[in-house]
Design an enzyme around this catalytic site. Structure first.
Site, PDB file in Angstrom:
ATOM      1  N   PHE A 127       0.177 -36.441 -24.972  1.00  0.00           N
ATOM      2  CA  PHE A 127       0.923 -36.019 -23.792  1.00  0.00           C
ATOM      3  C   PHE A 127       2.299 -36.666 -23.790  1.00  0.00           C
ATOM      4  O   PHE A 127       2.426 -37.880 -24.009  1.00  0.00           O
ATOM      5  CB  PHE A 127       0.141 -36.428 -22.544  1.00  0.00           C
ATOM      6  CG  PHE A 127       0.747 -35.975 -21.243  1.00  0.00           C
ATOM      7  CD1 PHE A 127       0.571 -34.675 -20.798  1.00  0.00           C
ATOM      8  CD2 PHE A 127       1.474 -36.853 -20.456  1.00  0.00           C
ATOM      9  CE1 PHE A 127       1.119 -34.245 -19.592  1.00  0.00           C
ATOM     10  CE2 PHE A 127       2.025 -36.437 -19.248  1.00  0.00           C
ATOM     11  CZ  PHE A 127       1.851 -35.136 -18.824  1.00  0.00           C
TER      12      PHE A 127
ATOM     13  N   ASN B 177      -2.570 -42.854 -15.257  1.00  0.00           N
ATOM     14  CA  ASN B 177      -1.946 -41.530 -15.162  1.00  0.00           C
ATOM     15  C   ASN B 177      -2.918 -40.557 -15.821  1.00  0.00           C
ATOM     16  O   ASN B 177      -2.799 -40.239 -17.008  1.00  0.00           O
ATOM     17  CB  ASN B 177      -0.589 -41.504 -15.854  1.00  0.00           C
ATOM     18  CG  ASN B 177       0.057 -40.129 -15.787  1.00  0.00           C
ATOM     19  OD1 ASN B 177      -0.274 -39.311 -14.935  1.00  0.00           O
ATOM     20  ND2 ASN B 177       0.963 -39.863 -16.715  1.00  0.00           N
ATOM     21  N   PRO B 178      -3.914 -40.071 -15.075  1.00  0.00           N
ATOM     22  CA  PRO B 178      -4.983 -39.272 -15.661  1.00  0.00           C
ATOM     23  C   PRO B 178      -4.619 -37.802 -15.749  1.00  0.00           C
ATOM     24  O   PRO B 178      -3.600 -37.365 -15.196  1.00  0.00           O
ATOM     25  CB  PRO B 178      -6.110 -39.459 -14.634  1.00  0.00           C
ATOM     26  CG  PRO B 178      -5.363 -39.511 -13.327  1.00  0.00           C
ATOM     27  CD  PRO B 178      -4.077 -40.257 -13.628  1.00  0.00           C
TER      28      PRO B 178
END
Length: 296
Positions: free
Chosen positions: A84, A186-187
């Site tokens: 990500f 920060n899932p």
């Protein structure tokens, strides 16, 4: 060249087309963007390379994949397929965690869903007294995390500890139960039904973006496990979707093991992350719905 690149990106629907064209040009010329105007002209090979990169960006390949790097606070992190790309808004959560960790002499900080290591490495750089543990489950993301961790350690930052684990595991980090000072996460939190930009849909890992039907599939177990890992008075910060301004603080308040639940907005006023403290008495209180809005 830069003006032509900007027009092509704008026509493809890329926001901040001029800025991204300048970043690509600076990357091709190997100069800082701020010195682009002082650089010599493009060679034929450099023009061809820029045209190729512009075409790829116009096809909505992430800028960071093209340059191989993403800026985050004072860091430049290696990123690419399988991990990500860290977002600027997450710098707010990292900054909050850094401020919290800086109040302690030798804090233990845990970063869950670490991805590229952005939060963990920012804490390690800015709070050198901290012991930082980064947790990630994706093998591809772990490769990027370990690469960035090694590069930052070689640059002189305090090394972080990388743990390969699923943050929803009920036995996560069993050796750290009751010892963590600051826990940040920060899932994946986007609800499955939400449409995301092409850069995200085609290039960010699905498991790092979507958090189930309501976006809370990972946040729910993290809230519970964090209460076990935190020492009394330890703090939790978790980023969330802008539709979760009520849901995530309610999860924290309803757990019964947290106090001082606050909601924080990002720089454009959108709900972005929630914070809370583990009850100072270490106890489990009756669920309390009260929470307040904080500032970022």
């Amino acid at each position: 060249m830069v003006a032509r690149a900007a027009r092509a990106l704008a026509a493809a629907g890329v926001e901040a087309a001029r800025a991204e064209a300048e970043q690509l040009a600076a990357y091709v010329l190997d100069v800082p963007r701020g010195r682009l105007a002082l650089a010599d002209g493009f060679t034929a090979a450099q023009r061809d390379r820029l045209d190729t990169l512009v075409d790829r960006r116009a096809a909505r390949e992430p800028l960071q994949h093209l340059t191989g790097a993403a800026g985050f606070r004072h860091l430049e992190l290696a990123v690419g397929p399988g991990v990500f790309v860290p977002r600027p808004e997450t710098e707010l959560l990292a900054g909050w965690g850094i401020a919290q960790a800086g109040r302690r002499d030798t804090p233990l900080v845990v970063d869950l869903c670490s991805g590229s290591g952005a939060i963990a490495l920012a804490v390690a750089q800015e709070v050198p007294a901290a012991r930082v543990v980064a947790v990630e489950r994706s093998p591809a993301a772990l490769d990027w995390l370990r690469r960035n961790a090694a590069e930052r350690a070689a640059a002189g930052d305090r090394p972080i500890e990388v743990v390969a684990a699923d943050v929803t595991d009920p036995g996560l980090l069993a050796d750290l139960v009751g010892r963590v000072d600051v826990l940040l996460c920060n899932p994946p939190y986007v609800p499955r039904s939400v449409a995301v930009p092409p850069e995200v849909a085609r290039h960010d890992p699905d498991e790092a973006v979507f958090g189930g039907a309501d976006g809370l599939d990972v946040i729910r177990p993290v809230v519970g496990r964090a209460a076990v890992l935190l020492r009394p008075g330890g703090v939790l910060g978790v980023e969330h979707d802008d539709t979760h301004a009520t849901a995530v603080p309610a999860l924290l308040a309803g757990d019964g093991r947290y106090e001082r639940v606050e909601e924080h907005a990002d720089l454009v006023g959108r709900p972005r992350y929630a914070t809370a403290s583990r009850r100072a008495d270490g106890q489990h209180a009756d669920p309390a719905p009260a929470w307040q809005t904080g500032s970022s």
